[in-house]
Enzyme design. Structure first.
Site, PDB file in Angstrom:
ATOM      1  N   HIS A  17     -11.907  70.231  76.238  1.00  0.00           N
ATOM      2  CA  HIS A  17     -13.106  69.690  75.609  1.00  0.00           C
ATOM      3  C   HIS A  17     -14.276  70.656  75.733  1.00  0.00           C
ATOM      4  CE1 HIS A  17     -11.474  65.557  75.018  1.00  0.00           C
ATOM      5  NE2 HIS A  17     -10.688  65.945  76.000  1.00  0.00           N
ATOM      6  N   ASP A 123     -18.952  64.009  73.232  1.00  0.00           N
ATOM      7  CA  ASP A 123     -17.496  63.979  73.175  1.00  0.00           C
ATOM      8  C   ASP A 123     -17.030  62.534  72.992  1.00  0.00           C
ATOM      9  OD1 ASP A 123     -14.915  65.674  74.071  1.00  0.00           O
ATOM     10  OD2 ASP A 123     -14.780  63.692  74.969  1.00  0.00           O
TER      11      ASP A 123
END
Length: 483
Positions: A17, A123
């Protein structure tokens, strides 16, 4: 002059990520000289050596003067013995006050010269931060690091749960096939992500999906030519605007984020590959969290040996039971490999620990990739035109494998339903014959698969060029920010 704006990026902790978020930030500031980005970094208590060195390299040598990094304070210790899903939820929630304080500091010195805060880019696991953005009166956007197919699945299952009161975990151990708008083919229940087949996990992830709808737009790490059907199905007026901006990849030299030991490992691997014929080596690597139990390791070894093909195998040791940690390198892989395997492999095969994946996939000797089908790895493999043999393990990887094999025809199947726990254990052992078959298939020269992958490789590069689909989509997003 146009007013300068600032975006706050909040990626999840972990390499997959974080790296994508940094690449996204770098791409955005390169496209607009009045945009500034601050990336908040959450450090896991068990960060691997690779993650730690990557963060250190970011802090020491920022990618741009208009991209800065703030490492958030450590949060109180969280019980490592809880489920990974609960651990993640508690970990991110506990950063909420730190994010609020950090944003307050960013915005406290209001002046004509200071960029105006224009929004958060979060995210998928950080939807709780929408609350913080609301407090500051700015919109939230999401950067979705997985495929559009998975995003559509989450939206559809969340709607099915909330409108029809159908719980997705009821499909566990079911042979049901789901007709979902995001996919041309019906989706077998046995390729649904493991988290959705667990009652607690499904509640959490579909809770995230419900909050996705509160965002002002979603940047997706994909491109129109790859997932046209999925993207079209999401242009339904019921979801936030989608901006397919991928492939967002970190193609820089791996040495920039590794210590001298890893630099030497990389050099050794590339020297070995230099001695191999073009497209002759199958590369086996299962991501930063990929590892197997001893029985499965031996089946892989036998499958490789039976195939007679050249191979490069990244073999990692599972973390100790009942601890949340990353896999590590074996001090002596002979302990888990069949007796004499390494001796018999001399000249045609190489077993390594950590792998400089980008450099390996870019090497002309690589002809196929046995992969866990993490989305970053998938996009890297397609970029370099390397066909994939699918061996998903966790997260949404089973669904990614299904999409690659059945929907897109860009991969072959070793096993699409394999699942393992955090410690490399699985109720299923993939046998040597199955492994050998998949390896032979992915390494076939002049196959239709290889031609399709090469074509998609070219499309992935064109998407990012001036006038390409992703280049244009990113421009539309910037137009939205600077309205």
């Amino acid at each position: 002059m146009e007013k300068a704006l600032e975006l706050v990026f909040i990626p999840s902790a972990g390499m997959g990520h974080l790296v994508s978020a940094v690449e996204m930030a770098e791409l955005l500031v390169a496209r607009h000289d009045r945009l500034f980005i601050t990336v908040f970094i959450m450090k896991l208590p068990f960060d691997s050596k690779g993650t730690e060195s990557y963060i250190a390299s970011l802090e020491a040598s920022p990618v741009s003067t208009r991209v800065k990094f703030i490492t958030l304070p450590k949060v109180p210790a969280i019980d490592k013995n809880i489920s990974p899903n609960s651990f993640r939820n508690q970990f991110i929630e506990s950063h909420k006050s730190h994010v609020k304080n950090a944003v307050a500091k960013l915005t406290e010195s209001e002046s004509e010269s200071r960029p105006r805060l224009a929004g958060f880019v979060i995210d998928m696991f950080c939807t709780t931060m929408i609350d913080v953005a609301d407090e500051f009166g700015v919109p939230t956007y999401m950067f979705f690091t997985s495929p559009a197919g998975f995003l559509g699945l989450l939206f559809n299952l969340q709607r099915i749960r909330d409108v029809y009161n159908k719980e997705v975990n009821e499909f566990k151990d079911s042979d049901a096939e789901l007709a979902l708008p995001t996919f041309v083919n019906s989706v077998p229940a046995n390729v649904l992500p493991s988290v959705l087949l667990d009652k607690e996990g499904a509640k959490a992830i579909l809770g995230y999906a419900k909050r996705f709808r509160e965002t002002k737009g979603i940047l997706v790490n994909t491109f129109t030519e790859l997932e046209s059907h999925a993207l079209d199905s999401l242009s339904d007026g019921e979801t936030p605007p989608l901006y397919p901006v991928g492939p967002i990849l970190n193609l820089k030299d791996d040495d920039s984020q590794s210590g001298s030991e890893q630099a030497q490992q990389k050099s050794d691997v590339l020297e070995w590959l230099d001695d191999q014929p073009p497209s002759s080596v199958v590369f086996l690597c299962f991501g930063s969290m990929g590892s197997f139990g001893v029985e499965q390791v031996r089946e892989i070894a036998w499958g490789l040996e039976r195939s007679g093909l050249r191979f490069l195998w990244s073999l990692r040791q599972p973390p100790p039971k009942e601890t949340v940690a990353s896999p590590s390198d074996y001090s002596d892989p002979k302990a888990v490999l069949p007796e004499g395997f390494l001796d018999r492999a001399v000249g045609i095969g190489k077993v390594i620990g950590w792998a400089p994946q980008v450099a390996i996939l870019a090497h002309p000797a690589i002809g196929g990739f046995v992969s866990h089908c993490g989305w970053n790895s998938t996009l890297e493999s397609l970029w370099f035109g390397v066909p994939i043999a699918t061996w998903p393990m966790y997260a949404e990887q089973q669904l990614n494998a299904f999409e690659l094999v059945r929907e897109l025809g860009l991969a072959v199947e070793i096993n699409m339903e394999y699942r393992r726990d955090f410690y490399g254990e699985s109720p299923k052992v993939v046998k040597a014959q199955e492994i050998e078959k998949g390896i032979r298939e992915v390494m076939a020269q002049n196959s239709d698969l290889r031609k399709r992958v090469k074509e998609m490789s070219e499309k992935s590069k064109k998407a990012l060029m001036d006038g390409g689909s992703s280049h244009s989509s990113l421009g539309h997003f910037l137009d939205q920010i600077f309205l």
